[in-house]
Enzyme design. Structure first.
Site, PDB file in Angstrom:
ATOM      1  N   THR A 191       0.831  -1.215   0.000  1.00  6.74           N
ATOM      2  CA  THR A 191       0.000   0.000   0.000  1.00  6.74           C
ATOM      3  C   THR A 191       0.861   1.259   0.000  1.00  6.74           C
ATOM      4  OG1 THR A 191      -0.103  -0.315   2.377  1.00  6.74           O
ATOM      5  CG2 THR A 191      -2.063  -0.925   1.122  1.00  6.74           C
ATOM      6  N   ASP A 192       2.109   1.132   0.477  1.00  8.58           N
ATOM      7  CA  ASP A 192       2.933   2.343   0.665  1.00  8.58           C
ATOM      8  C   ASP A 192       3.155   3.104  -0.644  1.00  8.58           C
ATOM      9  OD1 ASP A 192       4.515   0.223  -0.213  1.00  8.58           O
ATOM     10  OD2 ASP A 192       6.243   0.743   1.034  1.00  8.58           O
ATOM     11  N   ALA A 244      14.808 -11.302   8.318  1.00  3.75           N
ATOM     12  CA  ALA A 244      13.567 -12.092   8.407  1.00  3.75           C
ATOM     13  C   ALA A 244      12.338 -11.228   8.154  1.00  3.75           C
ATOM     14  CB  ALA A 244      13.465 -12.759   9.773  1.00  3.75           C
ATOM     15  N   GLY A 245      12.582  -9.938   7.897  1.00  2.00           N
ATOM     16  CA  GLY A 245      11.451  -9.046   7.642  1.00  2.00           C
ATOM     17  C   GLY A 245      11.007  -8.292   8.880  1.00  2.00           C
ATOM     18  N   SER A 259      15.768  -5.513  11.297  1.00  2.00           N
ATOM     19  CA  SER A 259      16.910  -5.336  12.194  1.00  2.00           C
ATOM     20  C   SER A 259      17.729  -4.121  11.764  1.00  2.00           C
ATOM     21  CB  SER A 259      17.779  -6.588  12.198  1.00  2.00           C
ATOM     22  OG  SER A 259      18.371  -6.799  10.933  1.00  2.00           O
ATOM     23  N   SER A 260      17.741  -3.822  10.473  1.00  2.00           N
ATOM     24  CA  SER A 260      18.552  -2.686  10.010  1.00  2.00           C
ATOM     25  C   SER A 260      17.968  -1.363  10.503  1.00  2.00           C
ATOM     26  CB  SER A 260      18.685  -2.691   8.482  1.00  2.00           C
ATOM     27  OG  SER A 260      17.439  -2.537   7.848  1.00  2.00           O
ATOM     28  N   ASP A 262       9.700   1.383   8.400  1.00  2.00           N
ATOM     29  CA  ASP A 262      10.478   0.644   9.395  1.00  2.00           C
ATOM     30  C   ASP A 262      11.117   1.569  10.426  1.00  2.00           C
ATOM     31  OD1 ASP A 262       9.774  -1.282   7.631  1.00  2.00           O
ATOM     32  OD2 ASP A 262      11.808  -1.825   7.031  1.00  2.00           O
TER      33      ASP A 262
HETATM   34  P1  ADP Z   1      16.287  -6.782   7.956  1.00  2.00           P
HETATM   35  O1  ADP Z   1      15.072  -7.226   7.221  1.00  2.00           O
HETATM   36  O2  ADP Z   1      16.467  -7.566   9.214  1.00  2.00           O
HETATM   37  O3  ADP Z   1      16.341  -5.308   8.165  1.00  2.00           O
HETATM   38  P2  ADP Z   1      18.558  -6.197   6.346  1.00  2.00           P
HETATM   39  O4  ADP Z   1      19.311  -6.988   5.359  1.00  2.00           O
HETATM   40  O5  ADP Z   1      17.928  -4.929   5.894  1.00  2.00           O
HETATM   41  O6  ADP Z   1      17.509  -7.174   7.027  1.00  2.00           O
HETATM   42  O7  ADP Z   1      19.525  -5.785   7.540  1.00  2.00           O
HETATM   43  C1  ADP Z   1      20.361  -6.749   8.133  1.00  2.00           C
HETATM   44  C2  ADP Z   1      21.736  -6.150   8.321  1.00  2.00           C
HETATM   45  O8  ADP Z   1      21.694  -5.184   9.397  1.00  2.00           O
HETATM   46  C3  ADP Z   1      22.773  -7.166   8.739  1.00  2.00           C
HETATM   47  O9  ADP Z   1      23.336  -7.778   7.613  1.00  2.00           O
HETATM   48  C4  ADP Z   1      23.767  -6.302   9.485  1.00  2.00           C
HETATM   49  O10 ADP Z   1      24.617  -5.608   8.604  1.00  2.00           O
HETATM   50  C5  ADP Z   1      22.880  -5.273  10.171  1.00  2.00           C
HETATM   51  N1  ADP Z   1      22.509  -5.742  11.528  1.00  2.00           N
HETATM   52  C6  ADP Z   1      21.265  -6.007  11.978  1.00  2.00           C
HETATM   53  N2  ADP Z   1      21.298  -6.461  13.245  1.00  2.00           N
HETATM   54  C7  ADP Z   1      22.584  -6.499  13.616  1.00  2.00           C
HETATM   55  C8  ADP Z   1      23.284  -6.917  14.798  1.00  2.00           C
HETATM   56  N3  ADP Z   1      22.636  -7.400  15.850  1.00  2.00           N
HETATM   57  N4  ADP Z   1      24.621  -6.805  14.806  1.00  2.00           N
HETATM   58  C9  ADP Z   1      25.285  -6.335  13.729  1.00  2.00           C
HETATM   59  N5  ADP Z   1      24.694  -5.964  12.598  1.00  2.00           N
HETATM   60  C10 ADP Z   1      23.370  -6.038  12.515  1.00  2.00           C
HETATM   61 MG    MG Z   2      16.294  -3.912   6.574  1.00  2.00          MG
END
Ligand code: ADP
Ligand code: MG
Length: 383
Positions: A35-36, A121-122, A125-126, A170
């Site tokens: 939707t974004d 995993a979606g 984390s980034s 995000d």
């Molecule tokens: P996501 O969907 O989880 O955001 P991304 O590929 O966009 O996946 O981001 C993942 C990247 O973010 C990892 O490859 C790493 O570079 C960085 N990252 C995320 N969490 C950590 C962590 N705990 N320690 C170090 N780097 C991390």
């Molecule tokens: Mg990401």
């Protein structure tokens, strides 16, 4: 890993205790997929998993970083030319540079961090990583950057230093998250509204299919083009329709003979999804989780049959959810792999997880991963 252990690691590495600890979460999106870029809404919430960093200003005009999870360290300067080699460090470097572009400068510092958002995993984390550093730097150096701009700095980091052309959802959720609330974000105006989310007696759980199908011919771009084509056809009759978000199903029907079947199906999904999200928000205001769940299933169906971004594994997980009495379940994210997000009654949870794990393993010979999430607060100073 916990904060006390992190502080100890910091102390051992940099020779003194950190002056502050900050945390910023990953996110889920309950409903509102694709939707974004159609000017519509999304409904994310921050989760109880994130990045935690220990921080101290140093006297050497350099950034020294240590990633606990990778057991890797790096050191770099503050200028544009100082881009570090490690992938994970680029997120931090990008945040510093995006701040600098806005006239906000920082001095050298030491930081050690760990995270518990599963990578890739979606769950973003980034964004957790960018937001943790953006929030921390803004606080420590009293930069007076507002929360919105902090989210944009994270997004710009992805665009300019990582090469991921993401939307704002995000980083927005990571910064603005609030316990007991989802955020209805209007992707066109960027207005937002908190929507209560207190699913008493339910759990939210992600099942990771652990697959990512290779995409040929950029299916996402093709879908965007379909949406634009359909919106343009509708706009000829209804000039007020800027994006599909502004269109009704009746308007779409009027142009059925002017666009091809594929474009029609894609638009049908998007128009339906915008409505489903708003209906889900109404249901959430009334604590009506049965209706929310129904909307989630409808979204999955639409993503699978009309938008065609599902895959065998995700459809299988969705069928398991139905079979084991889960209230709502759907693909979360762009599709073709990744997780389903499930809203499940506590009494059905154990059986659902146990049976689905076995069924999925039997069928695909992959053990799915299971992530429980609780909607939680956004970026904050932890200590
Ligand atoms: P996501 O969907 O989880 O955001 P991304 O590929 O966009 O996946 O981001 C993942 C990247 O973010 C990892 O490859 C790493 O570079 C960085 N990252 C995320 N969490 C950590 C962590 N705990 N320690 C170090 N780097 C991390
Ligand atoms: Mg990401």
């Amino acid at each position: 890993m916990n904060i006390e252990q992190l502080k100890k690691i910091f102390d051992e590495r940099y020779g003194s205790l950190p002056e502050a600890v900050y945390s910023s979460p990953g996110r889920v999106n309950l409903i509102g997929e694709h939707t974004d870029y159609n000017g519509g809404f999304v409904l994310p919430g921050a989760i109880d998993k994130g990045i935690t960093l220990a921080f101290k200003v140093n006297e050497i005009s350099k950034i020294r970083l240590y990633s606990v999870d990778y057991d890797e360290s790096t050191e770099f300067g503050l200028a544009e030319a100082d881009k570090p080699a490690q992938g994970w460090a680029k997120y931090v470097f990008g945040v510093i540079r995006e701040l600098a572009k806005r006239g906000k400068t920082v001095s050298g510092f030491d930081a050690a961090f760990y995270g518990d958002v599963p990578l890739g995993a979606g769950l973003s984390s980034s964004a957790a990583l960018e937001s943790a550093f953006a929030f921390a730097l803004n606080d420590v150096f009293a930069l007076n950057v507002d929360s919105f701009e902090l989210a944009k700095i994270g997004q710009a980091t992805e665009h300019n230093y990582v090469g991921v052309k993401c939307g704002i959802m995000d980083q927005f959720a990571s910064i603005f998250g609030k316990k007991g609330n989802l955020i209805r974000l209007d992707c066109r105006s960027l207005e937002y509204k908190y929507v209560p989310f207190n699913p008493v007696g339910y759990k939210v759980v992600l099942i990771d299919s652990c697959v990512k199908h290779e995409l040929v011919n950029n299916p996402y771009n093709r879908r965007r083009e379909s949406c634009e084509t359909a919106a343009a056809a509708i706009r000829k009759r209804h000039p007020e329709v800027e994006f599909l978000r502004d269109a009704s199903m009746d308007m779409l029907k009027e142009v059925k003979n002017e666009i091809n079947d594929e474009d029609y199906m894609r638009a049908e999904f998007v128009i339906g999804e915008v409505k489903r999200l708003l209906d889900a928000c109404d249901a959430l205001e009334k604590d009506d989780y049965a209706t929310v769940g129904k909307k989630m299933y409808e979204t999955h169906e639409g993503l699978s049959k009309l938008y065609e971004v599902s895959c065998e594994e995700l459809d299988f997980l969705n069928d398991c959810a139905k079979k084991y009495g889960v209230t709502g379940s759907r693909i979360m994210g762009g599709g073709f792999g990744g997780c389903t997000i499930n809203l499940v009654e506590e009494s059905k949870y154990d059986n659902f997880i146990a049976k689905t794990t076995v069924d999925y393993k039997t069928k695909f010979n992959i053990a799915p991963k299971v992530y429980d999430v609780v909607i939680s607060d956004g970026a904050r100073k932890a200590e």
